[in-house]
Each structure stands twice: as structure tokens, then as C-alpha cells.
Design a protein around this motif. Structure first.
Motif, PDB file in Angstrom:
ATOM      1  N   ARG A   1       8.120   9.119  -3.021  1.00 18.05           N
ATOM      2  CA  ARG A   1       6.898   8.979  -2.230  1.00 18.05           C
ATOM      3  C   ARG A   1       7.141   8.238  -0.922  1.00 18.05           C
ATOM      4  N   CYS A   2       6.443   8.693   0.099  1.00 12.03           N
ATOM      5  CA  CYS A   2       6.508   8.073   1.425  1.00 12.03           C
ATOM      6  C   CYS A   2       5.080   7.906   1.925  1.00 12.03           C
ATOM      7  N   SER A   3       4.737   6.727   2.395  1.00  9.02           N
ATOM      8  CA  SER A   3       3.365   6.429   2.794  1.00  9.02           C
ATOM      9  C   SER A   3       3.082   6.877   4.230  1.00  9.02           C
ATOM     10  N   TYR A   4       1.823   7.248   4.477  1.00  7.62           N
ATOM     11  CA  TYR A   4       1.353   7.388   5.849  1.00  7.62           C
ATOM     12  C   TYR A   4       1.415   6.025   6.533  1.00  7.62           C
ATOM     13  N   ASP A   5       1.333   6.028   7.871  1.00 11.37           N
ATOM     14  CA  ASP A   5       1.400   4.769   8.623  1.00 11.37           C
ATOM     15  C   ASP A   5       0.169   3.893   8.405  1.00 11.37           C
ATOM     16  N   VAL A   6      -0.977   4.516   8.169  1.00 13.27           N
ATOM     17  CA  VAL A   6      -2.214   3.754   7.978  1.00 13.27           C
ATOM     18  C   VAL A   6      -2.990   4.346   6.804  1.00 13.27           C
ATOM     19  N   MET A   7      -4.021   3.649   6.413  1.00  9.20           N
ATOM     20  CA  MET A   7      -4.878   4.104   5.320  1.00  9.20           C
ATOM     21  C   MET A   7      -5.530   5.446   5.655  1.00  9.20           C
ATOM     22  N   THR A   8      -5.596   6.326   4.672  1.00  8.19           N
ATOM     23  CA  THR A   8      -6.255   7.611   4.871  1.00  8.19           C
ATOM     24  C   THR A   8      -7.761   7.474   4.664  1.00  8.19           C
TER      25      THR A   8
ATOM     26  N   HIS B   1     -14.556  -1.159 -10.508  1.00  7.33           N
ATOM     27  CA  HIS B   1     -13.169  -1.360 -10.916  1.00  7.33           C
ATOM     28  C   HIS B   1     -12.408  -1.876  -9.705  1.00  7.33           C
ATOM     29  N   MET B   2     -11.264  -2.488  -9.927  1.00  2.00           N
ATOM     30  CA  MET B   2     -10.513  -3.097  -8.835  1.00  2.00           C
ATOM     31  C   MET B   2     -10.070  -2.033  -7.838  1.00  2.00           C
ATOM     32  N   PRO B   3     -10.488  -2.141  -6.569  1.00  5.05           N
ATOM     33  CA  PRO B   3     -10.014  -1.166  -5.567  1.00  5.05           C
ATOM     34  C   PRO B   3      -8.502  -1.276  -5.388  1.00  5.05           C
ATOM     35  N   TYR B   4      -7.890  -0.188  -4.931  1.00  8.61           N
ATOM     36  CA  TYR B   4      -6.443  -0.214  -4.751  1.00  8.61           C
ATOM     37  C   TYR B   4      -6.053   0.604  -3.528  1.00  8.61           C
ATOM     38  N   PHE B   5      -4.860   0.303  -3.015  1.00  8.21           N
ATOM     39  CA  PHE B   5      -4.324   0.974  -1.837  1.00  8.21           C
ATOM     40  C   PHE B   5      -3.419   2.117  -2.267  1.00  8.21           C
ATOM     41  N   GLY B   6      -3.999   3.243  -2.602  1.00 10.16           N
ATOM     42  CA  GLY B   6      -3.226   4.432  -2.926  1.00 10.16           C
ATOM     43  C   GLY B   6      -2.759   4.523  -4.355  1.00 10.16           C
ATOM     44  N   CYS B   7      -2.177   3.451  -4.920  1.00 10.57           N
ATOM     45  CA  CYS B   7      -1.721   3.397  -6.308  1.00 10.57           C
ATOM     46  C   CYS B   7      -2.355   2.192  -6.987  1.00 10.57           C
TER      47      CYS B   7
ATOM     48  N   ALA C   1       0.852  -1.187   0.000  1.00  9.43           N
ATOM     49  CA  ALA C   1       0.000   0.000   0.000  1.00  9.43           C
ATOM     50  C   ALA C   1       0.888   1.238   0.000  1.00  9.43           C
ATOM     51  N   LEU C   2       0.395   2.292  -0.618  1.00 11.91           N
ATOM     52  CA  LEU C   2       1.132   3.559  -0.664  1.00 11.91           C
ATOM     53  C   LEU C   2       0.146   4.714  -0.578  1.00 11.91           C
ATOM     54  N   PHE C   3      -0.029   5.229   0.644  1.00 14.64           N
ATOM     55  CA  PHE C   3      -0.893   6.387   0.886  1.00 14.64           C
ATOM     56  C   PHE C   3       0.024   7.608   1.014  1.00 14.64           C
ATOM     57  N   SER C   4       0.323   8.219  -0.125  1.00 19.15           N
ATOM     58  CA  SER C   4       1.408   9.201  -0.227  1.00 19.15           C
ATOM     59  C   SER C   4       1.186  10.430   0.636  1.00 19.15           C
TER      60      SER C   4
END
Length: 220
Positions: free
Chosen positions: A25-32, A149-155, A14-17
Motif C-alpha cells: 500500500r502507498c498513501s495519497y499525499d493528503v486525506m481523501t 466508533h473511533m475515527p481513523y485515517f484510512g486504516c 495515516a494511510l489513504f491507499s
């Protein structure tokens, strides 16, 4: 009055930028919250309803990994497309050999969450729309694994698998941690003025593995 649903989502990466780190890019610790809403919209979107995320349960420990990916540093401009449509000689392609650049990304790995959310009716609902109808459709789609459409984690390259969470109790990976301050986090984007879309932030605090969004203070 909103109607609630719980959705389990999981994936390898996952990448929640973070918006303050734009180049690498750097991800947050958890999903936004906005990413959670995007997953729900991918499963079922309708102009007559609006998703509101109440809580996000962190089911697996927060783990990071670093990868280096090939990306392109430019995109085809809409103005170039319009000029080409009107007969102008504008190139409508990107040369990956010339535009390619390697960038590092700090990703989350082996993630799993439970999204606790509800939906509210909007002014665009018609006479045949009602909360009961939407709830039946959503539950059916979740049980069948259907989505627009296919859900995704940030990207888009990090797909999110999903299913309906039907258990009463939700265990988290941080039930023994009273509180964990995650700092400022992106809440969502304010689309009320399409010509001036503004980001909204909030102070994210993980309490026993739960990010509670019901009474958070949103800053614009």
C-alpha cells in the motif's frame, strides 16, 4: 440548505491507499474526501442527513515513512459461513501461521487537517428532524469528544483524534505555495447501484494548503 461545521483531526500516522497499488500500500499525499466523510460519519451518522465535504486544510507538512506489517492474505468467505450455518463442515477460521504475509506500506506521519463540511437533509428524515436539531447534536458531540466508533485515517490501526475548530482563521503548512498538483485522487464510491459500486475520481490541486472540493469535476 446545508449547515456547516469545521472539525480539526490529527494523528501519528495515516494511510489513504491508492487503488492502483494493491499489494503493497502507498498513501495519497493528503486525506481523501471519502476518508474525511468517514470521519464525520463516525462522529455523527443519521439516515436523515448526508455529509458533504467542502474543503480540507493541510495543517502540517506532508511527510512519509515506510513500515512493514504482518497481514493475512485471505478472509473467511460469506459463502463458507452460510454453508456452516446450514450444517456443512466448513472451517470458519484463518490460520495466521499459514496465511501470514509481510507487506510494506508507505504511510503519512504526523498529520493534521481541518475538515470544512456541511450536511444536507435526506428523504429518510422524519417529521421531528430538522437542520437546527442536527447542528446542536453535532456541536455537542464535537465539544465532548463523542463518537459512534473511533475515527481513523484510512486504516483502523491509525486512529484520528478530533475536536471542534472554533477559530476564524485556518493556517496551513503551505500558505506560501500557490499551487501543488496531486494528480488523480479517489473522490468517493458511487453506491447508487449496490450490485455495481463504482469509484469516482477527481483532479486534486492543493492551493495554499487547501484542497477545495466545492467545484471539482468528478470522473466515473
Amino acid at each position: 440548505m446545508g449547515m456547516g461545521v469545521k472539525v480539526k483531526v490529527w494523528g501519528d500516522f495515516a494511510l489513504f491507499s491508492r487503488p492502483e497499488l494493491k499489494v503493497e500500500r502507498c498513501s495519497y499525499d493528503v486525506m481523501t474526501p471519502s476518508a474525511a466523510r468517514g470521519i464525520l460519519d463516525a462522529i455523527y451518522w443519521h439516515p436523515g442527513l448526508k455529509w458533504v465535504v467542502d474543503k480540507i486544510y493541510v495543517r502540517k507538512p506532508i511527510q512519509f515513512t515506510s513500515v512493514r506489517r504482518n497481514e493475512v492474505k485471505s478472509k473467511v468467505l460469506a459463502s463458507s459461513v452460510l454453508q456452516a450455518y446450514n450444517g456443512g463442515e466448513k472451517p470458519l477460521y484463518i490460520s495466521s501461521k499459514e496465511e501470514i504475509v509481510q507487506r510494506a506500506s508507505l504511510l503519512l506521519c504526523d498529520v493534521e487537517y481541518v475538515i470544512d463540511a456541511h450536511f444536507e437533509m435526506t428523504e429518510q428524515a422524519n417529521d421531528t428532524d430538522n437542520p437546527g436539531k442536527f447542528k446542536d447534536i453535532i456541536m455537542r458531540r464535537l465539544r465532548r469528544g463523542e463518537c459512534f466508533h473511533m475515527p481513523y485515517f484510512g486504516c483502523r490501526e491509525f486512529p484520528a483524534h478530533f475536536c471542534l475548530w472554533e477559530e476564524e482563521k485556518i493556517h496551513t503548512a503551505y500558505e506560501d505555495v500557490e499551487e501543488r498538483d496531486l494528480g488523480l485522487m479517489l473522490y468517493d464510491l458511487d453506491y447508487r447501484n449496490p450490485e455495481d459500486i463504482q469509484p469516482m475520481f477527481f483532479r486534486a490541486v492543493l492551493k495554499r494548503g487547501v484542497l477545495d472540493l466545492r467545484n471539482c469535476e468528478v470522473m466515473r
